[in-house]
Design a protein around this motif. Sequence first.
Motif: not given
Length: 282
Positions: A41-51, A53-58, A64-72
């Motif tokens: 859960v912790a590792s998943g939360f960190i990765i999703i939180a980063i993506s 944050f990017a989706a909200l800021v940039k 950002t789109r690549h980060l969201v795809a990776i987090s999925l």
Amino acid sequence: MESLQRTRFFAGIFLSVMSFVWLAVTAYNAQINGNHFSGTVASGFIIIAISTFAALVKPQHLLTRHLVAISLAVVTSLNVYAAAGSVYQIDFHMYYFAFLAILVFYIDWRVFLTFATATALHHLTLNFVLPYAIFPDGSDFFRVIIHAIAVVLETAVLAYITYTIQVIFREFGIYTHRIETSAANVDISVQLPESKNPQVNQLALSMNTLFNKFSALIGSANHSASIAEQESVHIVNSSTALQETTQKLKESISEIATAIRDAAQYIGHINDISNKNSQMAH
């Protein structure tokens, strides 16, 4: 392109929320199967939180789109690992294909390649390093190949469809800009005054009629552009309708160009008659 930017912004929010929801499912699977609940859960939360944050800021940035795809891809892989020891572990592989398809919301063919690459690296690596994290029966390279072929086929089709939609968005933006530019640069409020000369007066009346039709034509073109703007928000489900609207915009531009040429000819006639009248008066 504002519609595309708006669609991608909402796509980033939607996919980030979905990642957190799937992380909750992962936490449940890890808990009931006793598979390193906290670390998963912790590792998943960190990765999703980063993506997220990017989706909200940039939201419009390609990274950002690549980060969201990776987090999925990561949260899907963590869920498969969390289900290790369960009879449903192999069934959770289906969500790789599901989330790959949902990425079409981003209207960017490149995110499919990112997701597919992350999935392929995950399967190839763990098949030899930690096989029970992906398959209930241990290492199975042939099964990895079978899954890989399915992912490649789906990625190819989705990338092609999405690229086509991107082209439609781009053409829509170009034609809308042309119409707005034409409407801004043409003054259609001029009305020619009546003349004592019957011939000049007849031409003036014709010109005024032409200006009125021209005004209505531009209004119609702007209305078509407005309709296309609204329809483009739903481009994923109505690309055919948007193509038809784009064709109407092309026709409107052609009609505007024809109207401008006609107006120039009428003005030329008026100038010729005025010059003749001036010569006759002298």
